[in-house]
Design an enzyme around this catalytic site. Structure first.
Site, mmCIF file in Angstrom:
data_model
loop_
_atom_site.group_PDB
_atom_site.id
_atom_site.type_symbol
_atom_site.label_atom_id
_atom_site.label_comp_id
_atom_site.label_asym_id
_atom_site.label_seq_id
_atom_site.Cartn_x
_atom_site.Cartn_y
_atom_site.Cartn_z
ATOM 1 C CB SER A 37 -47.302 6.621 -4.524
ATOM 2 O OG SER A 37 -48.372 7.084 -3.453
ATOM 3 C CE LYS A 45 -44.831 11.007 -5.667
ATOM 4 N NZ LYS A 45 -42.961 10.933 -5.977
ATOM 5 C CE1 TYR A 63 -45.784 11.967 -2.769
ATOM 6 C CE2 TYR A 63 -48.341 10.773 -1.907
ATOM 7 C CZ TYR A 63 -46.567 10.902 -1.793
ATOM 8 O OH TYR A 63 -45.924 10.055 -2.216
HETATM 9 P P1 NAD Z 1 -37.585 10.992 1.718
HETATM 10 O O1 NAD Z 1 -38.165 12.489 1.287
HETATM 11 O O2 NAD Z 1 -37.058 10.167 2.324
HETATM 12 O O3 NAD Z 1 -36.698 10.651 -0.043
HETATM 13 C C1 NAD Z 1 -36.942 12.307 -0.983
HETATM 14 C C2 NAD Z 1 -35.606 12.976 -0.862
HETATM 15 O O4 NAD Z 1 -35.760 14.002 -1.948
HETATM 16 C C3 NAD Z 1 -35.233 13.524 0.238
HETATM 17 O O5 NAD Z 1 -33.606 13.094 0.086
HETATM 18 C C4 NAD Z 1 -35.292 15.050 0.212
HETATM 19 O O6 NAD Z 1 -33.813 15.918 0.442
HETATM 20 C C5 NAD Z 1 -34.680 15.037 -1.503
HETATM 21 N N1 NAD Z 1 -35.528 16.039 -2.336
HETATM 22 C C6 NAD Z 1 -36.835 16.404 -2.269
HETATM 23 N N2 NAD Z 1 -37.271 17.559 -3.345
HETATM 24 C C7 NAD Z 1 -35.818 17.730 -3.880
HETATM 25 C C8 NAD Z 1 -35.431 18.460 -4.739
HETATM 26 N N3 NAD Z 1 -36.823 19.656 -5.195
HETATM 27 N N4 NAD Z 1 -33.837 18.854 -5.452
HETATM 28 C C9 NAD Z 1 -32.881 17.348 -5.058
HETATM 29 N N5 NAD Z 1 -33.557 16.840 -3.554
HETATM 30 C C10 NAD Z 1 -35.014 16.915 -3.075
HETATM 31 O O7 NAD Z 1 -39.081 10.163 1.206
HETATM 32 P P2 NAD Z 1 -38.619 8.044 0.224
HETATM 33 O O8 NAD Z 1 -40.022 7.455 1.855
HETATM 34 O O9 NAD Z 1 -37.289 7.712 0.170
HETATM 35 O O10 NAD Z 1 -39.200 8.484 -0.999
HETATM 36 C C11 NAD Z 1 -39.013 8.442 -1.747
HETATM 37 C C12 NAD Z 1 -39.711 8.900 -3.262
HETATM 38 O O11 NAD Z 1 -40.519 7.546 -2.660
HETATM 39 C C13 NAD Z 1 -40.556 10.408 -3.387
HETATM 40 O O12 NAD Z 1 -40.760 10.850 -4.563
HETATM 41 C C14 NAD Z 1 -42.180 9.795 -2.681
HETATM 42 O O13 NAD Z 1 -42.941 10.312 -2.774
HETATM 43 C C15 NAD Z 1 -42.644 8.332 -2.917
HETATM 44 N N6 NAD Z 1 -43.051 7.933 -2.128
HETATM 45 C C16 NAD Z 1 -42.621 7.305 -1.367
HETATM 46 C C17 NAD Z 1 -43.113 6.221 0.023
HETATM 47 C C18 NAD Z 1 -42.971 6.323 1.686
HETATM 48 O O14 NAD Z 1 -44.624 5.942 1.917
HETATM 49 N N7 NAD Z 1 -42.121 6.390 1.860
HETATM 50 C C19 NAD Z 1 -44.731 5.624 -0.433
HETATM 51 C C20 NAD Z 1 -45.068 5.663 -1.983
HETATM 52 C C21 NAD Z 1 -44.448 6.552 -2.613
HETATM 53 N N1 UFG Z 2 -52.032 4.907 11.735
HETATM 54 C C1 UFG Z 2 -52.612 5.027 13.041
HETATM 55 N N2 UFG Z 2 -52.434 6.148 13.722
HETATM 56 C C2 UFG Z 2 -51.024 6.766 13.048
HETATM 57 C C3 UFG Z 2 -50.860 6.400 11.689
HETATM 58 C C4 UFG Z 2 -51.314 5.984 11.448
HETATM 59 O O1 UFG Z 2 -53.808 4.329 13.163
HETATM 60 O O2 UFG Z 2 -50.708 7.318 14.338
HETATM 61 C C5 UFG Z 2 -52.857 3.851 10.030
HETATM 62 C C6 UFG Z 2 -54.146 4.642 9.154
HETATM 63 O O3 UFG Z 2 -54.744 5.362 9.957
HETATM 64 C C7 UFG Z 2 -53.701 3.745 8.376
HETATM 65 C C8 UFG Z 2 -52.034 2.732 8.714
HETATM 66 O O4 UFG Z 2 -52.100 3.811 10.301
HETATM 67 O O5 UFG Z 2 -55.075 3.350 8.003
HETATM 68 C C9 UFG Z 2 -50.994 3.346 7.480
HETATM 69 O O6 UFG Z 2 -51.406 4.823 7.490
HETATM 70 P P1 UFG Z 2 -49.811 5.312 6.871
HETATM 71 O O7 UFG Z 2 -49.423 7.001 7.457
HETATM 72 O O8 UFG Z 2 -48.275 4.838 7.607
HETATM 73 O O9 UFG Z 2 -49.350 5.758 5.396
HETATM 74 P P2 UFG Z 2 -50.498 5.586 4.268
HETATM 75 O O10 UFG Z 2 -51.258 4.163 3.900
HETATM 76 O O11 UFG Z 2 -51.776 6.684 5.437
HETATM 77 O O12 UFG Z 2 -50.598 6.113 3.000
HETATM 78 C C10 UFG Z 2 -48.756 5.563 3.247
HETATM 79 C C11 UFG Z 2 -47.961 7.163 2.580
HETATM 80 C C12 UFG Z 2 -48.339 8.140 1.820
HETATM 81 C C13 UFG Z 2 -48.665 6.884 0.410
HETATM 82 C C14 UFG Z 2 -49.459 5.578 0.781
HETATM 83 C C15 UFG Z 2 -49.316 4.459 -0.115
HETATM 84 O O13 UFG Z 2 -47.970 8.219 3.806
HETATM 85 O O14 UFG Z 2 -47.643 8.814 0.910
HETATM 86 O O15 UFG Z 2 -48.633 5.331 1.867
HETATM 87 O O16 UFG Z 2 -48.115 4.926 -0.607
HETATM 88 F F1 UFG Z 2 -49.118 7.855 -0.661
#
Ligand code: NAD
Ligand code: UFG
Length: 343
Positions: free
Chosen positions: A124, A152, A148
Protein backbone atom coordinates in the site's frame (compact mmCIF):
# COMPACT_ATOMS: atom_id res chain seq x y z
CA UNK A 1 -0.59 -21.58 -15.54
CA UNK A 2 -2.30 -21.95 -12.20
CA UNK A 3 -2.42 -19.08 -9.70
CA UNK A 4 -3.55 -19.21 -6.06
CA UNK A 5 -5.42 -16.04 -5.11
CA UNK A 6 -5.63 -15.43 -1.37
CA UNK A 7 -8.41 -12.96 -0.53
CA UNK A 8 -9.80 -13.45 -4.04
CA UNK A 9 -13.40 -12.79 -2.97
CA UNK A 10 -12.56 -9.25 -1.84
CA UNK A 11 -12.81 -5.98 -3.73
CA UNK A 12 -9.49 -5.93 -5.58
CA UNK A 13 -9.16 -9.72 -5.62
CA UNK A 14 -12.47 -10.33 -7.42
CA UNK A 15 -11.63 -7.81 -10.17
CA UNK A 16 -8.19 -9.35 -10.58
CA UNK A 17 -9.75 -12.83 -10.83
CA UNK A 18 -11.80 -11.58 -13.82
CA UNK A 19 -8.70 -10.26 -15.58
CA UNK A 20 -6.69 -13.42 -14.86
CA UNK A 21 -9.45 -15.72 -16.16
CA UNK A 22 -9.95 -13.57 -19.26
CA UNK A 23 -6.20 -13.69 -19.86
CA UNK A 24 -6.34 -17.51 -19.83
CA UNK A 25 -4.89 -18.26 -16.39
CA UNK A 26 -6.35 -20.98 -14.18
CA UNK A 27 -7.06 -19.78 -10.66
CA UNK A 28 -7.75 -21.23 -7.23
CA UNK A 29 -9.28 -18.89 -4.66
CA UNK A 30 -8.66 -19.10 -0.90
CA UNK A 31 -10.70 -16.78 1.34
CA UNK A 32 -12.22 -16.95 4.81
CA UNK A 33 -14.95 -14.44 3.78
CA UNK A 34 -14.25 -12.35 6.90
CA UNK A 35 -14.71 -9.22 4.78
CA UNK A 36 -16.38 -10.55 1.64
CA UNK A 37 -19.09 -12.76 0.27
CA UNK A 38 -18.88 -15.93 -1.86
CA UNK A 39 -21.42 -14.23 -4.13
CA UNK A 40 -18.62 -12.07 -5.59
CA UNK A 41 -17.00 -15.25 -6.90
CA UNK A 42 -20.28 -16.51 -8.39
CA UNK A 43 -20.40 -13.23 -10.28
CA UNK A 44 -16.77 -13.65 -11.41
CA UNK A 45 -17.74 -17.06 -12.82
CA UNK A 46 -20.78 -15.57 -14.57
CA UNK A 47 -18.78 -12.71 -16.06
CA UNK A 48 -15.99 -14.90 -17.41
CA UNK A 49 -17.92 -18.10 -18.11
CA UNK A 50 -15.06 -19.93 -16.37
CA UNK A 51 -15.12 -22.22 -13.36
CA UNK A 52 -12.53 -22.49 -10.57
CA UNK A 53 -12.09 -23.97 -7.13
CA UNK A 54 -12.94 -21.86 -4.09
CA UNK A 55 -11.60 -22.85 -0.65
CA UNK A 56 -13.21 -21.32 2.42
CA UNK A 57 -10.00 -21.37 4.44
CA UNK A 58 -8.42 -19.04 6.98
CA UNK A 59 -4.72 -18.41 6.37
CA UNK A 60 -4.17 -18.96 10.08
CA UNK A 61 -5.35 -22.56 9.67
CA UNK A 62 -2.08 -24.15 8.62
CA UNK A 63 -3.43 -27.63 7.99
CA UNK A 64 -6.13 -26.41 5.63
CA UNK A 65 -3.81 -24.05 3.77
CA UNK A 66 -1.44 -26.98 3.30
CA UNK A 67 -4.27 -29.08 1.91
CA UNK A 68 -4.82 -26.46 -0.81
CA UNK A 69 -1.18 -26.85 -1.87
CA UNK A 70 -1.42 -30.63 -1.70
CA UNK A 71 -4.54 -30.80 -3.84
CA UNK A 72 -3.45 -28.34 -6.53
CA UNK A 73 -0.52 -27.55 -8.74
CA UNK A 74 0.31 -23.90 -8.03
CA UNK A 75 2.75 -21.84 -10.10
CA UNK A 76 2.40 -18.53 -8.24
CA UNK A 77 0.44 -16.80 -5.50
CA UNK A 78 -1.25 -13.40 -5.54
CA UNK A 79 -1.64 -12.54 -1.88
CA UNK A 80 -4.52 -10.12 -1.22
CA UNK A 81 -5.80 -11.64 2.03
CA UNK A 82 -5.55 -9.23 4.93
CA UNK A 83 -7.52 -6.85 7.09
CA UNK A 84 -7.38 -3.26 5.84
CA UNK A 85 -9.28 -0.79 8.03
CA UNK A 86 -6.85 1.76 9.45
CA UNK A 87 -9.07 2.91 12.38
CA UNK A 88 -9.98 -0.65 13.34
CA UNK A 89 -6.28 -1.60 13.32
CA UNK A 90 -5.64 1.08 15.97
CA UNK A 91 -8.40 -0.36 18.19
CA UNK A 92 -7.55 -4.06 17.77
CA UNK A 93 -3.85 -4.19 16.86
CA UNK A 94 -3.19 -7.75 18.07
CA UNK A 95 -5.89 -9.08 15.79
CA UNK A 96 -4.42 -7.14 12.84
CA UNK A 97 -0.86 -8.30 13.45
CA UNK A 98 -2.05 -11.86 13.99
CA UNK A 99 -4.19 -11.97 10.85
CA UNK A 100 -1.92 -10.11 8.46
CA UNK A 101 1.54 -11.09 9.68
CA UNK A 102 0.93 -14.62 10.97
CA UNK A 103 -1.33 -15.35 7.99
CA UNK A 104 1.47 -14.31 5.62
CA UNK A 105 4.09 -16.32 7.52
CA UNK A 106 1.95 -19.46 7.34
CA UNK A 107 1.47 -18.92 3.61
CA UNK A 108 5.19 -18.33 2.93
CA UNK A 109 6.27 -21.33 4.95
CA UNK A 110 3.92 -23.61 3.03
CA UNK A 111 4.92 -22.05 -0.30
CA UNK A 112 8.54 -22.85 0.57
CA UNK A 113 7.65 -26.42 1.49
CA UNK A 114 5.89 -26.92 -1.87
CA UNK A 115 8.61 -25.09 -3.85
CA UNK A 116 6.26 -22.32 -4.94
CA UNK A 117 8.50 -19.26 -4.88
CA UNK A 118 6.62 -16.72 -6.98
CA UNK A 119 4.45 -14.18 -5.17
CA UNK A 120 2.73 -10.87 -5.87
CA UNK A 121 1.89 -9.07 -2.63
CA UNK A 122 -0.72 -6.36 -1.97
CA UNK A 123 1.19 -3.58 -0.30
CA UNK A 124 0.00 0.00 0.00
CA UNK A 125 1.00 3.62 -0.48
CA UNK A 126 0.61 3.81 3.28
CA UNK A 127 4.19 2.42 3.60
CA UNK A 128 5.61 5.80 2.59
CA UNK A 129 6.61 7.83 5.60
CA UNK A 130 4.64 11.00 6.30
CA UNK A 131 7.63 13.14 5.30
CA UNK A 132 8.15 11.48 1.93
CA UNK A 133 8.02 13.83 -1.08
CA UNK A 134 5.40 13.65 -3.83
CA UNK A 135 5.30 12.25 -6.43
CA UNK A 136 6.28 9.21 -4.39
CA UNK A 137 9.03 7.05 -5.84
CA UNK A 138 9.65 3.49 -4.71
CA UNK A 139 12.94 4.20 -2.94
CA UNK A 140 11.47 7.02 -0.83
CA UNK A 141 11.78 6.82 2.93
CA UNK A 142 9.33 4.27 4.41
CA UNK A 143 7.38 4.45 7.66
CA UNK A 144 4.07 3.55 9.25
CA UNK A 145 1.67 5.53 11.41
CA UNK A 146 -0.81 2.80 12.41
CA UNK A 147 -0.86 -0.98 12.96
CA UNK A 148 -2.37 -1.65 9.51
CA UNK A 149 0.47 0.26 7.83
CA UNK A 150 2.99 -1.51 10.07
CA UNK A 151 1.73 -4.90 8.88
CA UNK A 152 2.33 -3.86 5.24
CA UNK A 153 5.79 -2.53 6.04
CA UNK A 154 6.70 -5.64 8.04
CA UNK A 155 5.47 -8.00 5.33
CA UNK A 156 7.52 -6.10 2.74
CA UNK A 157 10.56 -6.57 5.01
CA UNK A 158 9.78 -10.27 5.55
CA UNK A 159 9.59 -10.79 1.78
CA UNK A 160 12.87 -8.94 1.23
CA UNK A 161 14.51 -11.19 3.85
CA UNK A 162 13.03 -14.29 2.23
CA UNK A 163 14.74 -13.31 -1.02
CA UNK A 164 18.05 -12.54 0.74
CA UNK A 165 17.99 -16.04 2.24
CA UNK A 166 17.01 -17.76 -1.02
CA UNK A 167 17.54 -15.91 -4.29
CA UNK A 168 15.37 -18.34 -6.26
CA UNK A 169 12.27 -16.48 -5.01
CA UNK A 170 10.55 -13.97 -7.27
CA UNK A 171 8.55 -11.30 -5.47
CA UNK A 172 6.59 -8.20 -6.48
CA UNK A 173 5.47 -5.73 -3.81
CA UNK A 174 2.61 -3.73 -5.31
CA UNK A 175 1.98 -0.45 -3.54
CA UNK A 176 -1.57 0.51 -4.40
CA UNK A 177 -2.71 4.10 -4.17
CA UNK A 178 -6.49 4.68 -3.82
CA UNK A 179 -8.45 2.01 -5.71
CA UNK A 180 -12.01 3.00 -6.65
CA UNK A 181 -14.52 2.13 -9.37
CA UNK A 182 -15.86 -1.25 -10.38
CA UNK A 183 -16.08 -3.67 -13.29
CA UNK A 184 -17.89 -1.98 -16.17
CA UNK A 185 -20.68 -4.61 -16.04
CA UNK A 186 -21.78 -3.40 -12.59
CA UNK A 187 -21.76 -7.06 -11.44
CA UNK A 188 -18.82 -6.79 -9.06
CA UNK A 189 -17.61 -3.86 -6.98
CA UNK A 190 -16.65 -2.64 -3.52
CA UNK A 191 -19.01 -3.88 -0.80
CA UNK A 192 -17.96 -2.35 2.53
CA UNK A 193 -19.51 -3.63 5.74
CA UNK A 194 -21.41 -0.96 7.69
CA UNK A 195 -20.76 2.74 7.15
CA UNK A 196 -17.88 3.17 4.68
CA UNK A 197 -14.57 4.64 5.89
CA UNK A 198 -13.33 5.49 2.42
CA UNK A 199 -14.39 8.42 0.30
CA UNK A 200 -15.83 6.84 -2.86
CA UNK A 201 -18.11 4.24 -1.23
CA UNK A 202 -19.34 6.99 1.09
CA UNK A 203 -20.10 9.23 -1.90
CA UNK A 204 -21.97 6.47 -3.76
CA UNK A 205 -24.07 5.71 -0.67
CA UNK A 206 -24.95 9.41 -0.33
CA UNK A 207 -25.89 9.41 -4.03
CA UNK A 208 -28.10 6.37 -3.42
CA UNK A 209 -29.83 8.13 -0.51
CA UNK A 210 -28.53 5.60 2.04
CA UNK A 211 -26.52 8.30 3.83
CA UNK A 212 -27.60 11.94 4.23
CA UNK A 213 -24.47 13.85 3.39
CA UNK A 214 -20.73 13.54 3.10
CA UNK A 215 -18.35 14.96 5.70
CA UNK A 216 -15.31 16.49 4.02
CA UNK A 217 -12.49 15.97 6.49
CA UNK A 218 -10.68 19.33 6.58
CA UNK A 219 -10.47 22.27 4.19
CA UNK A 220 -7.26 23.82 5.52
CA UNK A 221 -4.69 21.49 3.98
CA UNK A 222 -1.93 23.05 1.87
CA UNK A 223 -3.58 21.88 -1.38
CA UNK A 224 -5.21 23.78 -4.30
CA UNK A 225 -8.64 23.89 -2.57
CA UNK A 226 -7.69 22.98 1.02
CA UNK A 227 -9.03 19.41 0.90
CA UNK A 228 -6.93 16.22 0.88
CA UNK A 229 -5.37 15.12 -2.42
CA UNK A 230 -5.10 11.45 -3.41
CA UNK A 231 -4.14 9.33 -6.41
CA UNK A 232 -7.39 7.50 -7.27
CA UNK A 233 -6.93 4.52 -9.54
CA UNK A 234 -9.58 2.44 -11.32
CA UNK A 235 -9.72 -1.06 -9.85
CA UNK A 236 -9.62 -2.60 -13.35
CA UNK A 237 -6.36 -0.78 -14.10
CA UNK A 238 -5.08 -2.15 -10.81
CA UNK A 239 -6.20 -5.66 -11.82
CA UNK A 240 -4.22 -5.40 -15.07
CA UNK A 241 -1.22 -4.26 -13.02
CA UNK A 242 -1.34 -7.64 -11.27
CA UNK A 243 -1.18 -9.51 -14.58
CA UNK A 244 1.85 -7.46 -15.60
CA UNK A 245 3.52 -8.07 -12.23
CA UNK A 246 2.78 -11.78 -12.50
CA UNK A 247 4.40 -11.92 -15.95
CA UNK A 248 7.48 -10.24 -14.51
CA UNK A 249 7.59 -12.54 -11.48
CA UNK A 250 7.29 -15.65 -13.67
CA UNK A 251 10.20 -14.52 -15.84
CA UNK A 252 13.03 -14.07 -13.39
CA UNK A 253 13.91 -13.81 -9.73
CA UNK A 254 14.25 -10.89 -7.33
CA UNK A 255 12.24 -8.65 -5.05
CA UNK A 256 10.93 -5.34 -6.37
CA UNK A 257 8.39 -2.75 -5.21
CA UNK A 258 6.11 -0.99 -7.70
CA UNK A 259 3.70 1.90 -7.26
CA UNK A 260 0.34 1.29 -8.88
CA UNK A 261 -1.17 4.74 -9.22
CA UNK A 262 -2.01 7.17 -12.01
CA UNK A 263 0.44 9.87 -10.99
CA UNK A 264 -2.42 12.40 -10.81
CA UNK A 265 -3.82 13.81 -7.57
CA UNK A 266 -7.46 14.83 -7.06
CA UNK A 267 -8.81 16.64 -4.02
CA UNK A 268 -11.97 15.59 -2.17
CA UNK A 269 -13.85 18.48 -3.80
CA UNK A 270 -12.46 17.52 -7.25
CA UNK A 271 -13.78 14.01 -6.73
CA UNK A 272 -17.21 15.26 -5.66
CA UNK A 273 -17.36 17.46 -8.79
CA UNK A 274 -16.25 14.62 -11.05
CA UNK A 275 -18.89 12.33 -9.53
CA UNK A 276 -21.62 14.94 -9.98
CA UNK A 277 -20.62 15.44 -13.61
CA UNK A 278 -20.41 11.72 -14.38
CA UNK A 279 -23.76 10.88 -12.79
CA UNK A 280 -25.82 14.08 -12.72
CA UNK A 281 -26.45 13.48 -9.03
CA UNK A 282 -25.78 16.22 -6.48
CA UNK A 283 -23.72 15.19 -3.44
CA UNK A 284 -24.63 17.18 -0.33
CA UNK A 285 -21.59 17.71 1.88
CA UNK A 286 -20.30 19.77 4.77
CA UNK A 287 -16.80 20.56 5.92
CA UNK A 288 -15.71 19.06 9.25
CA UNK A 289 -12.44 18.79 11.16
CA UNK A 290 -9.51 16.90 9.73
CA UNK A 291 -9.56 13.13 10.29
CA UNK A 292 -6.71 12.23 12.67
CA UNK A 293 -3.81 10.59 10.86
CA UNK A 294 -4.69 11.92 7.39
CA UNK A 295 -2.02 13.59 5.28
CA UNK A 296 -2.51 16.48 2.85
CA UNK A 297 -1.28 14.99 -0.38
CA UNK A 298 -0.39 11.55 -1.67
CA UNK A 299 0.25 10.59 -5.29
CA UNK A 300 2.53 8.21 -7.09
CA UNK A 301 5.27 8.35 -9.57
CA UNK A 302 4.13 5.39 -11.69
CA UNK A 303 7.29 5.49 -13.87
CA UNK A 304 8.95 2.35 -12.50
CA UNK A 305 5.86 0.22 -13.22
CA UNK A 306 5.69 1.70 -16.71
CA UNK A 307 9.35 1.02 -17.42
CA UNK A 308 9.73 -2.40 -15.81
CA UNK A 309 6.24 -3.89 -16.03
CA UNK A 310 5.00 -2.14 -19.19
CA UNK A 311 1.94 -1.02 -17.21
CA UNK A 312 0.17 2.29 -16.92
CA UNK A 313 -3.31 3.30 -15.81
CA UNK A 314 -5.66 3.95 -18.73
CA UNK A 315 -8.95 4.93 -17.10
CA UNK A 316 -9.75 8.45 -15.93
CA UNK A 317 -11.69 9.92 -13.02
CA UNK A 318 -14.90 10.03 -15.08
CA UNK A 319 -14.65 6.25 -15.74
CA UNK A 320 -14.00 5.66 -12.03
CA UNK A 321 -17.06 7.67 -10.93
CA UNK A 322 -19.36 6.23 -13.61
CA UNK A 323 -18.40 2.62 -12.84
CA UNK A 324 -18.58 3.09 -9.06
CA UNK A 325 -22.11 4.47 -9.44
CA UNK A 326 -23.13 1.77 -11.91
CA UNK A 327 -22.16 -0.88 -9.33
CA UNK A 328 -23.87 0.94 -6.42
CA UNK A 329 -27.08 1.68 -8.29
CA UNK A 330 -27.40 -1.89 -9.60
CA UNK A 331 -26.58 -3.42 -6.21
CA UNK A 332 -28.08 -1.16 -3.53
CA UNK A 333 -27.32 -3.78 -0.86
CA UNK A 334 -24.01 -4.91 -2.28
CA UNK A 335 -23.85 -8.69 -2.58
CA UNK A 336 -26.60 -9.17 0.00
CA UNK A 337 -29.83 -10.58 -1.36
CA UNK A 338 -32.86 -8.31 -0.91
CA UNK A 339 -34.35 -8.89 2.50
CA UNK A 340 -37.78 -10.50 2.27
CA UNK A 341 -40.18 -9.83 5.11
CA UNK A 342 -42.32 -12.83 5.96
CA UNK A 343 -45.44 -12.34 8.11
P1 NAD B 1 -11.01 -6.79 0.95
O1 NAD B 1 -11.23 -6.78 2.42
O2 NAD B 1 -12.16 -6.53 0.05
O3 NAD B 1 -10.32 -8.16 0.52
C1 NAD B 1 -9.47 -8.88 1.38
C2 NAD B 1 -9.93 -10.33 1.40
O4 NAD B 1 -9.09 -11.09 2.26
C3 NAD B 1 -11.37 -10.48 1.92
O5 NAD B 1 -12.12 -11.25 1.01
C4 NAD B 1 -11.21 -11.19 3.27
O6 NAD B 1 -12.31 -12.02 3.56
C5 NAD B 1 -9.91 -11.97 3.03
N1 NAD B 1 -9.16 -12.32 4.26
C6 NAD B 1 -8.77 -11.48 5.26
N2 NAD B 1 -8.09 -12.17 6.19
C7 NAD B 1 -8.03 -13.46 5.76
C8 NAD B 1 -7.47 -14.65 6.30
N3 NAD B 1 -6.84 -14.67 7.48
N4 NAD B 1 -7.60 -15.80 5.59
C9 NAD B 1 -8.25 -15.82 4.40
N5 NAD B 1 -8.81 -14.72 3.86
C10 NAD B 1 -8.70 -13.55 4.52
O7 NAD B 1 -9.83 -5.74 0.63
P2 NAD B 1 -9.31 -5.17 -0.76
O8 NAD B 1 -9.67 -3.73 -0.83
O9 NAD B 1 -9.67 -6.08 -1.86
O10 NAD B 1 -7.75 -5.24 -0.49
C11 NAD B 1 -6.95 -6.35 -0.87
C12 NAD B 1 -5.56 -6.16 -0.34
O11 NAD B 1 -5.04 -4.91 -0.82
C13 NAD B 1 -5.47 -6.09 1.19
O12 NAD B 1 -4.30 -6.76 1.60
C14 NAD B 1 -5.37 -4.61 1.46
O13 NAD B 1 -4.70 -4.34 2.65
C15 NAD B 1 -4.59 -4.12 0.25
N6 NAD B 1 -4.82 -2.69 -0.07
C16 NAD B 1 -6.10 -2.23 -0.25
C17 NAD B 1 -6.30 -0.88 -0.51
C18 NAD B 1 -7.69 -0.33 -0.68
O14 NAD B 1 -7.87 0.89 -0.56
N7 NAD B 1 -8.70 -1.14 -0.98
C19 NAD B 1 -5.22 0.01 -0.60
C20 NAD B 1 -3.93 -0.50 -0.44
C21 NAD B 1 -3.74 -1.86 -0.17
N1 UFG C 1 -12.42 11.70 3.15
C1 UFG C 1 -13.42 12.61 3.45
N2 UFG C 1 -14.61 12.11 3.92
C2 UFG C 1 -14.85 10.78 4.08
C3 UFG C 1 -13.82 9.88 3.75
C4 UFG C 1 -12.61 10.36 3.29
O1 UFG C 1 -13.24 13.82 3.33
O2 UFG C 1 -15.94 10.42 4.52
C5 UFG C 1 -11.14 12.22 2.60
C6 UFG C 1 -9.92 11.86 3.43
O3 UFG C 1 -9.70 12.82 4.43
C7 UFG C 1 -8.83 11.82 2.35
C8 UFG C 1 -9.57 11.35 1.10
O4 UFG C 1 -10.95 11.60 1.34
O5 UFG C 1 -8.36 13.12 2.10
C9 UFG C 1 -9.40 9.85 0.82
O6 UFG C 1 -9.73 9.11 1.99
P1 UFG C 1 -9.91 7.53 1.97
O7 UFG C 1 -10.33 7.12 3.34
O8 UFG C 1 -10.77 7.13 0.84
O9 UFG C 1 -8.45 7.00 1.63
P2 UFG C 1 -7.06 7.23 2.38
O10 UFG C 1 -6.15 7.91 1.42
O11 UFG C 1 -7.24 7.86 3.70
O12 UFG C 1 -6.60 5.73 2.66
C10 UFG C 1 -6.61 4.73 1.64
C11 UFG C 1 -6.86 3.37 2.28
C12 UFG C 1 -5.72 2.98 3.17
C13 UFG C 1 -4.44 3.04 2.42
C14 UFG C 1 -4.27 4.39 1.77
C15 UFG C 1 -3.05 4.42 0.90
O13 UFG C 1 -8.07 3.40 3.06
O14 UFG C 1 -5.91 1.68 3.62
O15 UFG C 1 -5.41 4.71 0.96
O16 UFG C 1 -3.11 3.39 -0.03
F1 UFG C 1 -3.43 2.81 3.26
Amino acid sequence: MSILITGGAGYIGSHTCVELLNAGYDIIVLDNFSNSSPESLNRVKELTDRDFKVYEVDLLDREKVELVFEENHIDAVIHFAGLKAVGESVSIPIYYYQNNITGTLVLLDIMKKYHVKNIVFSSSATVYGTHAKVPLVEDEILGATNPYGSTKLMIEQILKDVFIADSSWSIALLRYFNPIGAHVSGKIGEDPKGIPNNLMPYVTQVAAGKLDRLSVFGSDYPTHDGTGVRDYIHVMDLAIGHIKALEKVMNGTGVEAYNLGTGVGYSVLDLINAFEQATNIKIPYHITDRRPGDIATCYASPMKAKKELGWEAKKDINDMCRDAWNWQSNNPNGYKKEEIITI
